[in-house]
Motif scaffolding. Structure first.
Motif, PDB file in Angstrom:
ATOM      1  N   LYS A  37      29.698  24.703 -56.293  1.00 55.46           N
ATOM      2  CA  LYS A  37      28.314  25.114 -56.511  1.00 55.46           C
ATOM      3  C   LYS A  37      27.475  23.852 -56.646  1.00 55.46           C
ATOM      4  N   ARG A  88      24.164  11.746 -54.447  1.00 56.85           N
ATOM      5  CA  ARG A  88      24.487  11.253 -55.780  1.00 56.85           C
ATOM      6  C   ARG A  88      25.895  10.657 -55.797  1.00 56.85           C
ATOM      7  N   THR A  89      26.809  11.318 -55.066  1.00 59.05           N
ATOM      8  CA  THR A  89      28.184  10.825 -55.031  1.00 59.05           C
ATOM      9  C   THR A  89      28.277   9.513 -54.259  1.00 59.05           C
ATOM     10  N   LEU A 118      31.143  11.796 -61.505  1.00 59.42           N
ATOM     11  CA  LEU A 118      30.487  10.551 -61.105  1.00 59.42           C
ATOM     12  C   LEU A 118      31.079   9.355 -61.834  1.00 59.42           C
ATOM     13  N   THR A 125      16.518  20.342 -59.392  1.00 63.50           N
ATOM     14  CA  THR A 125      16.898  21.753 -59.429  1.00 63.50           C
ATOM     15  C   THR A 125      15.903  22.630 -58.674  1.00 63.50           C
ATOM     16  N   PHE A 139      31.122  19.381 -55.672  1.00 65.46           N
ATOM     17  CA  PHE A 139      31.672  20.639 -56.173  1.00 65.46           C
ATOM     18  C   PHE A 139      31.226  21.834 -55.335  1.00 65.46           C
ATOM     19  N   ARG A 189      14.690  23.346 -70.977  1.00 70.95           N
ATOM     20  CA  ARG A 189      14.616  22.962 -69.564  1.00 70.95           C
ATOM     21  C   ARG A 189      15.392  23.966 -68.744  1.00 70.95           C
ATOM     22  N   SER A 222      29.205  23.151 -65.139  1.00 73.79           N
ATOM     23  CA  SER A 222      29.007  22.417 -63.885  1.00 73.79           C
ATOM     24  C   SER A 222      28.308  21.083 -64.131  1.00 73.79           C
ATOM     25  N   ILE A 223      27.423  21.045 -65.159  1.00 77.29           N
ATOM     26  CA  ILE A 223      26.724  19.792 -65.468  1.00 77.29           C
ATOM     27  C   ILE A 223      27.726  18.755 -65.987  1.00 77.29           C
ATOM     28  N   TRP A 270      17.398  25.192 -65.301  1.00 82.88           N
ATOM     29  CA  TRP A 270      18.122  24.616 -64.175  1.00 82.88           C
ATOM     30  C   TRP A 270      18.625  25.725 -63.292  1.00 82.88           C
ATOM     31  N   TYR A 329      21.620   8.025 -61.264  1.00 87.25           N
ATOM     32  CA  TYR A 329      22.438   8.103 -62.476  1.00 87.25           C
ATOM     33  C   TYR A 329      23.736   7.312 -62.365  1.00 87.25           C
ATOM     34  N   ASN A 384      25.394  21.241 -58.142  1.00 89.34           N
ATOM     35  CA  ASN A 384      25.153  21.080 -59.572  1.00 89.34           C
ATOM     36  C   ASN A 384      24.323  19.838 -59.887  1.00 89.34           C
ATOM     37  N   PRO A 385      23.111  19.771 -59.347  1.00 88.56           N
ATOM     38  CA  PRO A 385      22.261  18.626 -59.704  1.00 88.56           C
ATOM     39  C   PRO A 385      21.948  18.652 -61.191  1.00 88.56           C
ATOM     40  N   PHE A 386      21.740  17.460 -61.762  1.00 94.17           N
ATOM     41  CA  PHE A 386      21.307  17.397 -63.155  1.00 94.17           C
ATOM     42  C   PHE A 386      19.888  17.933 -63.253  1.00 94.17           C
ATOM     43  N   PRO A 387      19.528  18.522 -64.381  1.00 92.83           N
ATOM     44  CA  PRO A 387      18.137  18.962 -64.536  1.00 92.83           C
ATOM     45  C   PRO A 387      17.200  17.778 -64.768  1.00 92.83           C
ATOM     46  N   LYS A 388      17.235  16.851 -63.819  1.00 93.17           N
ATOM     47  CA  LYS A 388      16.375  15.666 -63.880  1.00 93.17           C
ATOM     48  C   LYS A 388      15.706  15.539 -62.521  1.00 93.17           C
TER      49      LYS A 388
END
Lengths: 425, 267
Positions: B108, B176-177, A316, B162, B106, A423, A308-309, A425, B122, B110-114
């Protein structure tokens, strides 16, 4: 209806005893195998520690030596070369005879062999360091011969003479009584290179060799391994060629390590003419050996990054490379590092392939660069384990303790890094 | 083989002001064909809902529209898809700028782990949309505001994305989109992992976003399709059965399969 229920229940009850017993048995097997594993570990450690810990103590004789400038033919104004060339051996031998009170020819010889053959150099170094002692007295802890060392550390407690004569033991006992003969921390073991004399032999050369070899291995295998893992996992087209490469990498991980040594001998030394016995060639060989481990663990780490990442990044409008370097790699890095450290730990303990590229040579000097002749810790252990002297057996275990300490530190670092960088998630 | 031979899509698959035009699209996964000869327009500033039973190809079709199917190696797309009359499967088209124009949300979250900020920043960063940090801040703030998330996160922009709840995460993904300022937003069952309250918020948001964007949404919920879309397309076994204004589809479906589906006889 009721009958039926009862019989079903009864059947279940009856089968329960059997199931419970099976479960108990299975658990017992588990406990037994763990206990066996622990027992082996305890035996290993107690054996190695029991044999090796005494390596870290060294028997020395505290003396107050008169540096007789006239007898040595030097003065405080003499040049360094003159001071170096002076005959300290005779000076020490005479001193020992006097201290022992030896008169007969045999006794005089016996008194002289109590100290290490390296002791005169010890005096020379001390004089060189401070020329003011010429004509004066020098206090020094003189390293004793390995026979004395072994007797003092092991045989004396059980009343055995070891390899010493009665007269020698008599003198030594009197020196123990007046406190001049004692043990101290064995710095020699850590600051010296290898030697034919056990009491002078140390692991500094082997440690330096190991570090230099590991440096070469890391600098080559980490970038190559990570790049290969990324390419195979993220960029390579799924076709026959890739499949063949993958199968081969997986097979390479299971190839006996000595084969890599032969390959290194043929290619690096034979074909490319890299100097043998050097950390450079050793590191190259170990790189070959470590690469499959790093690639396989790296790929597993990359695979573990959730798709998914990747989709989020691609959706994007990130390019494939941006996706990999901004998102996949940071998440996969802890796993990759762990794999690398475990691979490096393996390489640190490797002996066989290094024998093939000449790292088994007897090297006294501590290597300073990757092109200096060197040996590594496990090979040093192998060399010492082959020596007949009892003191070398002790040093073999001592070096094993040091090697194990390094490995434990590396593995702990791997676990720590993983926890630190992981990390969620 | 298609289930209905020589089917022509019923209703009104074409639009007067099309943003995206799909013509005779066939999609194959290896040997297996997933989409049969689909032609459909997605009009500018409309919300079109793609519905149908599981495995009917609606997600596959959606993913053709920004070439996300390219990531699946065995996937092959036939036919034409035009974005403002440019073929997005043309030989010279780079998918990177295409995906900047056609964004995707999407199933599910799905944010970045940031951090929340970095999640939204981003896209603008990689596409070089901003020169100064202030501009970036502005974009992030506007995107989060438009996604209806700003008030909830403005005090913790540097907390990890997250750590938000599922609904907030999905709105973060929408923010984000839209931070990349796309022309079309594709949504692949954006609410299937969310509770009813979070779903209601997202649906409200879709309605607002319609002013500026063209939206195609795949959904399993017919109520959702009825609430948010102007047109509804019904897919069945890889074929586009019927496309009609949403109120028409749910009141007087033209095709018997559509009727069977919306009355709950299968699906």
């Amino acid at each position: 209806m009721t009958d039926q229920q009862l019989t079903t229940r009864a059947k279940v009850e009856r089968s329960m005893t059997r199931r419970r017993r099976a479960e108990m048995r299975f658990r017992a097997y588990g406990v037994m195998s763990i206990a066996f594993g622990l027992l082996c570990l305890v035996v290993l450690f107690s054996n190695i520690l029991g044999q090796g810990l005494s390596t870290f103590r060294q028997t020395v004789l505290e003396v107050n030596l008169h540096i007789d400038g006239d007898a040595l033919g030097i003065s405080r104004q003499s040049s360094e070369a003159e001071i170096s060339a002076a005959d300290y051996e005779t000076l020490l031998k005479n001193f020992m005879r006097e201290k022992a009170g030896a008169t007969s020819r045999d006794d005089r010889r016996l008194a002289g062999t109590l100290v290490s053959v390296g002791a005169p150099w010890q005096i020379r170094d001390a004089v060189l360091a401070n020329t003011d002692v010429i004509g004066d007295h020098l206090r020094l802890e003189i390293i004793m011969d390995d026979d004395v060392d072994q007797w003092y550390k092991h045989d004396r407690d059980i009343g055995q003479p070891g390899r010493l004569k009665d007269n020698q033991i008599k003198w030594l006992e009197s020196w123990i009584a007046d406190g001049s003969l004692h043990t101290r921390f064995n710095t020699t073991f850590f600051v010296n290179g290898d030697s034919r004399e056990p009491e002078l032999a140390g692991i500094r050369g082997a440690i330096a060799g190991s570090l230099l070899t590991m440096l070469v291995t890391f600098l080559l295998s980490f970038p190559i391994g990570v790049a290969a893992a990324i390419y195979l996992e993220e960029f390579a087209p799924r076709n026959r060629m890739t499949e063949i490469v993958e199968i081969n990498i997986n097979n390479l991980a299971a190839v006996p390590s000595i084969t890599f040594g032969l390959l290194g001998l043929a290619i690096f030394i034979g074909l490319f003419g890299v100097a043998r016995s050097t950390p450079l060639v050793g590191g190259l060989v170990l790189t070959l050996m470590t690469l499959p481990t790093i690639i396989i663990s790296g790929r597993a780490a990359i695979k573990a990054v959730p798709p998914s990442i990747r989709e989020a990044a691609l959706g994007l409008g990130a390019s494939r490379m941006q996706m990999v370097f901004h998102h996949v790699l940071p998440l996969a890095l802890p796993g990759m590092l762990t794999g690398t450290i475990i691979g490096m730990a393996q390489a640190l303990g490797e002996t066989a392939p290094l024998l093939m590229v000449g790292m088994i040579a007897f090297v006294v000097d501590v290597p300073n660069f990757i092109s200096d002749p060197a040996t590594v810790l496990p090979v040093q252990i192998f060399l010492w384990s082959d020596s007949p002297e009892r003191a070398f057996t002790e040093r073999t275990s001592g070096a094993i303790i040091v090697l194990l300490a390094f490995l434990i530190v590396m593995n702990t670092a791997a676990v720590w890094l993983r926890r630190r960088l992981e990390r969620r998630w | 083989m298609p289930i209905i031979k020589d089917h022509k899509t019923d209703g009104l698959p074409f639009s007067d002001s099309p943003k995206l035009k799909a013509r005779n699209v066939n999609v194959f996964y290896g040997e297996k064909q997933a989409i049969y000869d689909v032609s459909l327009d997605i009009g500018a500033n409309e919300v079109i809902a793609l519905i149908g039973p599981s495995g009917c190809g609606k997600s596959t079709f959606l993913r053709c529209l920004n070439r996300m199917n390219d990531t699946i190696e065995i996937c092959r797309v036939d036919g034409q898809i035009l974005l403002d009359d440019d073929d997005i499967y043309g030989s010279k088209v780079d998918v990177v700028p295409l995906r900047a124009r056609v964004g995707m949300v999407f199933q599910k979250p799905n944010p970045f782990p940031k951090s929340i900020f970095d999640n939204v920043a981003y896209g603008p960063r990689i596409h070089g949309l901003v020169e100064h940090r202030d501009e970036l801040h502005e974009i992030v703030e506007n995107s989060l505001k438009r996604a209806g998330l700003w008030n909830e996160v403005k005090d913790r922009l540097h907390a990890p994305g997250t750590g938000l709840s599922g609904g907030q995460q999905q709105r973060l993904c929408i923010a984000r989109t839209i931070a990349v300022d796309p022309e079309v937003i594709l949504m692949d069952e954006p609410c299937s992992a969310l509770d009813p309250i979070a779903t209601a918020k997202i649906e409200e948001l879709i309605d607002e976003l319609r002013e500026n964007y063209t939206i195609a949404i795949v959904t399993h919920s017919m109520q959702q399709a009825a609430r948010v879309s102007q047109r509804t397309a019904y897919f069945h076994m890889g074929q586009l059965i019927e496309v009609n204004p949403t109120d028409l589809v749910f009141t007087t479906p033209q095709h018997s399969l559509t009727e069977a589906y919306i009355t709950g006889r299968f699906g």
